[in-house]
Design a protein around this motif. Structure first.
Motif, PDB file in Angstrom:
ATOM      1  N   HIS A 181      50.542  40.609 106.949  1.00 58.64           N
ATOM      2  CA  HIS A 181      51.669  41.512 107.226  1.00 58.64           C
ATOM      3  C   HIS A 181      52.784  41.317 106.203  1.00 58.64           C
ATOM      4  CE1 HIS A 181      50.569  43.556 110.984  1.00 58.64           C
ATOM      5  NE2 HIS A 181      49.866  42.468 111.245  1.00 58.64           N
ATOM      6  N   GLU A 182      52.977  40.086 105.745  1.00 60.81           N
ATOM      7  CA  GLU A 182      53.971  39.837 104.707  1.00 60.81           C
ATOM      8  C   GLU A 182      53.604  40.577 103.418  1.00 60.81           C
ATOM      9  OE1 GLU A 182      57.344  37.781 102.853  1.00 60.81           O
ATOM     10  OE2 GLU A 182      56.800  38.429 104.878  1.00 60.81           O
ATOM     11  N   LEU A 183      52.353  40.597 103.045  1.00 57.00           N
ATOM     12  CA  LEU A 183      51.930  41.313 101.846  1.00 57.00           C
ATOM     13  C   LEU A 183      52.079  42.822 102.019  1.00 57.00           C
ATOM     14  CD1 LEU A 183      48.782  39.189 100.926  1.00 57.00           C
ATOM     15  CD2 LEU A 183      51.039  39.103  99.849  1.00 57.00           C
ATOM     16  N   TRP A 184      51.714  43.346 103.175  1.00 56.13           N
ATOM     17  CA  TRP A 184      51.920  44.774 103.424  1.00 56.13           C
ATOM     18  C   TRP A 184      53.407  45.118 103.371  1.00 56.13           C
ATOM     19  CZ3 TRP A 184      48.078  43.649 107.792  1.00 56.13           C
ATOM     20  CH2 TRP A 184      46.769  43.900 107.349  1.00 56.13           C
ATOM     21  N   ARG A 185      54.269  44.227 103.860  1.00 53.68           N
ATOM     22  CA  ARG A 185      55.716  44.464 103.858  1.00 53.68           C
ATOM     23  C   ARG A 185      56.232  44.647 102.438  1.00 53.68           C
ATOM     24  NH1 ARG A 185      60.812  41.636 104.087  1.00 53.68           N
ATOM     25  NH2 ARG A 185      59.856  39.640 103.557  1.00 53.68           N
ATOM     26  N   TRP A 186      55.636  43.930 101.488  1.00 51.11           N
ATOM     27  CA  TRP A 186      56.064  44.050 100.096  1.00 51.11           C
ATOM     28  C   TRP A 186      55.367  45.197  99.372  1.00 51.11           C
ATOM     29  CZ3 TRP A 186      60.357  42.130  98.426  1.00 51.11           C
ATOM     30  CH2 TRP A 186      60.898  40.995  99.033  1.00 51.11           C
ATOM     31  N   GLY A 187      54.566  45.971 100.077  1.00 51.00           N
ATOM     32  CA  GLY A 187      53.967  47.164  99.495  1.00 51.00           C
ATOM     33  C   GLY A 187      52.570  46.995  98.943  1.00 51.00           C
ATOM     34  N   PHE A 188      51.999  45.796  99.067  1.00 52.28           N
ATOM     35  CA  PHE A 188      50.665  45.554  98.529  1.00 52.28           C
ATOM     36  C   PHE A 188      49.580  45.915  99.537  1.00 52.28           C
ATOM     37  CE2 PHE A 188      53.384  42.576  96.218  1.00 52.28           C
ATOM     38  CZ  PHE A 188      53.094  42.961  94.923  1.00 52.28           C
ATOM     39  N   GLY A 189      48.413  46.302  99.015  1.00 53.85           N
ATOM     40  CA  GLY A 189      47.230  46.273  99.839  1.00 53.85           C
ATOM     41  C   GLY A 189      46.740  44.838  99.914  1.00 53.85           C
ATOM     42  N   VAL A 190      45.916  44.547 100.899  1.00 49.17           N
ATOM     43  CA  VAL A 190      45.353  43.204 101.072  1.00 49.17           C
ATOM     44  C   VAL A 190      43.900  43.214 100.629  1.00 49.17           C
ATOM     45  CG1 VAL A 190      44.600  41.501 102.794  1.00 49.17           C
ATOM     46  CG2 VAL A 190      46.916  42.456 102.900  1.00 49.17           C
ATOM     47  N   ALA A 191      43.560  42.268  99.771  1.00 53.97           N
ATOM     48  CA  ALA A 191      42.164  42.019  99.409  1.00 53.97           C
ATOM     49  C   ALA A 191      41.694  40.845 100.257  1.00 53.97           C
ATOM     50  CB  ALA A 191      42.025  41.712  97.926  1.00 53.97           C
TER      51      ALA A 191
ATOM     52  N   ALA B 138      54.570  37.674  95.375  1.00 48.26           N
ATOM     53  CA  ALA B 138      54.676  39.012  95.963  1.00 48.26           C
ATOM     54  C   ALA B 138      56.063  39.637  95.845  1.00 48.26           C
ATOM     55  CB  ALA B 138      54.219  38.981  97.419  1.00 48.26           C
ATOM     56  N   PRO B 139      57.153  38.937  96.185  1.00 41.74           N
ATOM     57  CA  PRO B 139      58.467  39.604  96.099  1.00 41.74           C
ATOM     58  C   PRO B 139      58.813  40.060  94.683  1.00 41.74           C
ATOM     59  CG  PRO B 139      58.601  37.648  97.485  1.00 41.74           C
ATOM     60  CD  PRO B 139      57.266  37.609  96.805  1.00 41.74           C
ATOM     61  N   ALA B 140      58.613  39.199  93.692  1.00 42.63           N
ATOM     62  CA  ALA B 140      58.940  39.564  92.309  1.00 42.63           C
ATOM     63  C   ALA B 140      58.031  40.679  91.802  1.00 42.63           C
ATOM     64  CB  ALA B 140      58.831  38.341  91.414  1.00 42.63           C
ATOM     65  N   ALA B 141      56.736  40.579  92.074  1.00 42.58           N
ATOM     66  CA  ALA B 141      55.798  41.600  91.613  1.00 42.58           C
ATOM     67  C   ALA B 141      56.085  42.945  92.273  1.00 42.58           C
ATOM     68  CB  ALA B 141      54.362  41.165  91.897  1.00 42.58           C
ATOM     69  N   SER B 142      56.422  42.926  93.557  1.00 44.62           N
ATOM     70  CA  SER B 142      56.772  44.158  94.245  1.00 44.62           C
ATOM     71  C   SER B 142      58.000  44.803  93.623  1.00 44.62           C
ATOM     72  CB  SER B 142      57.031  43.878  95.724  1.00 44.62           C
ATOM     73  OG  SER B 142      57.538  45.029  96.386  1.00 44.62           O
ATOM     74  N   GLN B 143      59.039  44.014  93.353  1.00 44.54           N
ATOM     75  CA  GLN B 143      60.255  44.549  92.743  1.00 44.54           C
ATOM     76  C   GLN B 143      59.957  45.131  91.371  1.00 44.54           C
ATOM     77  OE1 GLN B 143      63.477  43.588  94.719  1.00 44.54           O
ATOM     78  NE2 GLN B 143      63.620  45.675  93.954  1.00 44.54           N
ATOM     79  N   ALA B 144      59.073  44.461  90.616  1.00 39.24           N
ATOM     80  CA  ALA B 144      58.695  44.963  89.298  1.00 39.24           C
ATOM     81  C   ALA B 144      57.970  46.300  89.401  1.00 39.24           C
ATOM     82  CB  ALA B 144      57.814  43.940  88.590  1.00 39.24           C
ATOM     83  N   LEU B 145      57.049  46.412  90.349  1.00 38.77           N
ATOM     84  CA  LEU B 145      56.302  47.662  90.505  1.00 38.77           C
ATOM     85  C   LEU B 145      57.195  48.780  91.032  1.00 38.77           C
ATOM     86  CD1 LEU B 145      52.952  46.231  91.878  1.00 38.77           C
ATOM     87  CD2 LEU B 145      53.354  47.234  89.629  1.00 38.77           C
ATOM     88  N   GLN B 146      58.183  48.428  91.848  1.00 39.86           N
ATOM     89  CA  GLN B 146      59.166  49.433  92.267  1.00 39.86           C
ATOM     90  C   GLN B 146      59.923  49.982  91.065  1.00 39.86           C
ATOM     91  OE1 GLN B 146      61.596  48.246  95.811  1.00 39.86           O
ATOM     92  NE2 GLN B 146      60.124  46.557  95.950  1.00 39.86           N
ATOM     93  N   ALA B 147      60.267  49.102  90.115  1.00 43.80           N
ATOM     94  CA  ALA B 147      60.941  49.549  88.895  1.00 43.80           C
ATOM     95  C   ALA B 147      60.028  50.444  88.073  1.00 43.80           C
ATOM     96  CB  ALA B 147      61.383  48.343  88.070  1.00 43.80           C
ATOM     97  N   LEU B 148      58.742  50.086  87.995  1.00 42.32           N
ATOM     98  CA  LEU B 148      57.793  50.892  87.242  1.00 42.32           C
ATOM     99  C   LEU B 148      57.628  52.271  87.877  1.00 42.32           C
ATOM    100  CD1 LEU B 148      56.077  50.534  84.690  1.00 42.32           C
ATOM    101  CD2 LEU B 148      54.187  49.831  86.158  1.00 42.32           C
TER     102      LEU B 148
END
Length: 389
Positions: free
Chosen positions: A70-80, A283-293
């Protein structure tokens, strides 16, 4: 104020280190990530008090394991799910993996989260099973995964790599699997730095020849293939494969060394989507980066993603397959679990020196959620290992 720690350094001895007072204020996305498809390969949380030998699967703490998804989904990622980050083949057996896939897929439906899950052949026990037995093992796991509602990742099979195989043997097995799928799947090419037992996958130790074989399979079944996850830690080879994929088939980078540049992409070879173990740690940093992209802000993407690369390279340093220990260690430091315990007793696979540097790197990128909690836990770990002053 956060306590000063004395962390081990190369060559022996301890040096003082004071963590920053607070983590960087990363913000979860309000809408789905759109510019890239991004999956984070999730670890599992072991039960703290299970008595097991290294040859046995330790029980899982299901509440904590699912909460991390759920933490990964919260940051916008799919779960593998149920892949090598979850210690598939390193303590997580197929019956437990099947239950993990069912439970995680149900949780994904409850929040509208994306999920893919590993399909392999690890229920086989014969040392050199036949191609027919390998194919049936894959199909058994495929049925469980599709019934659960997850997209299948057809993982590289140790059983298929266990005996000398020709490229035609791989084509035979994959033709049968791909002929049975009910929706497009993700193929999986894991290099031997991640799993030495997969050396020579696709029927050759020559990576150019292996690439030709996997491309022949992809071209023959392109409508049934969503993409291929490539984990060879070779950015140039990934770009070369990316150029040769048929339209509509994604390249999911599994390169935990070069992910920042490969996800960003280039005009010549396009970009990679992502299915990464390192995303579970950043996850938090990568999510923020992808939001910028998503907003087209390449400079902000680089400013956010590039500083995480040294952490990823340290986490996955040789022997690369022990990276799971660092992923679990960071989850413990960040309060996602109450103990630093792993199935198969894998917590001992990395040294105190390695984990101390991981602590520094996570702190430097603002990836410790609560610096005081993380520092207290780091202190207790160092004290246990005789590395305190």
């Amino acid at each position: 104020m956060t306590r000063t720690l004395y962390l081990p350094v190369p060559g022996g001895g301890l040096e003082p280190y004071t963590p920053r007072d607070s983590s960087r204020p990363y913000t979860p996305p309000h809408t789905p990530l759109t510019s890239r498809v991004a999956y984070a390969a999730a670890h599992v949380v072991a039960e703290a008090h299970t008595d097991s030998s290294p040859a046995e699967t330790t029980g899982l703490d299901w509440d904590r394991t699912l909460a991390f998804r759920h933490e990964l989904w919260r940051w916008g990622f799919g779960v593998a799910e149920a892949m090598d980050t979850a210690q598939r083949g390193m303590g997580l057996d197929w019956p437990t993996a099947a239950e993990l896939i069912r439970r995680s897929a149900a949780e994904a439906r409850s929040v509208g989260g994306r999920i893919v899950a590993g399909v392999s052949t690890d229920q086989l026990t014969a040392p050199e099973p036949s191609l027919a037995a390998i194919t049936e093992a894959y199909l058994e796991q495929l049925a469980v995964t599709e019934e659960a509602g997850a997209t299948a990742v057809v993982m590289a099979s140790r059983a298929l790599a266990a005996a000398p195989r020709t490229p035609e043997d791989y084509v035979t097995v994959y033709d049968r699997i791909l002929g049975q799928v009910s929706q497009p799947v993700v193929l999986h090419w894991l290099g031997d730095m991640f799993d030495p037992q997969l050396r020579g996958y696709w029927g050759s130790v020559d990576l150019d020849a292996a690439t030709d074989t996997v491309l022949a399979i992809i071209n023959a079944h392109a409508p049934r293939i969503d993409g291929i996850k490539l984990s060879l830690l070779d950015a140039d080879r990934e770009r070369a494969l990316r150029r040769r994929l048929p339209a509509g088939v994604r390249l999911y980078t599994g390169d935990d060394f070069n992910y920042s540049e490969l996800i960003l992409g280039d005009a010549d070879s396009g970009h990679s989507d992502a299915l990464l173990g390192v995303f579970a740690a950043i996850a938090p940093a990568a999510s923020q980066a992808l939001q910028a992209l998503d907003k087209g802000d390449v400079d902000a993407y680089r400013a956010l993603m590039d500083p995480t690369v040294p952490l990823g390279r340290h986490l996955f340093e040789t022997p690369t397959f022990h990276y799971k220990t660092g992923v679990v260690f960071l989850a413990w430091l960040n309060g996602h679990q109450d103990h630093f315990t792993m199935i198969n007793q894998s917590r001992t696979s990395r040294s105190a020196l390695h984990l101390a540097q991981l602590f520094r790197l996570a702190d430097g990128t603002g990836l410790l959620r609560d610096s005081e909690v993380a520092a207290d836990r780091m202190h207790s770990f160092l004290h246990l290992h005789g590395a305190t002053r």
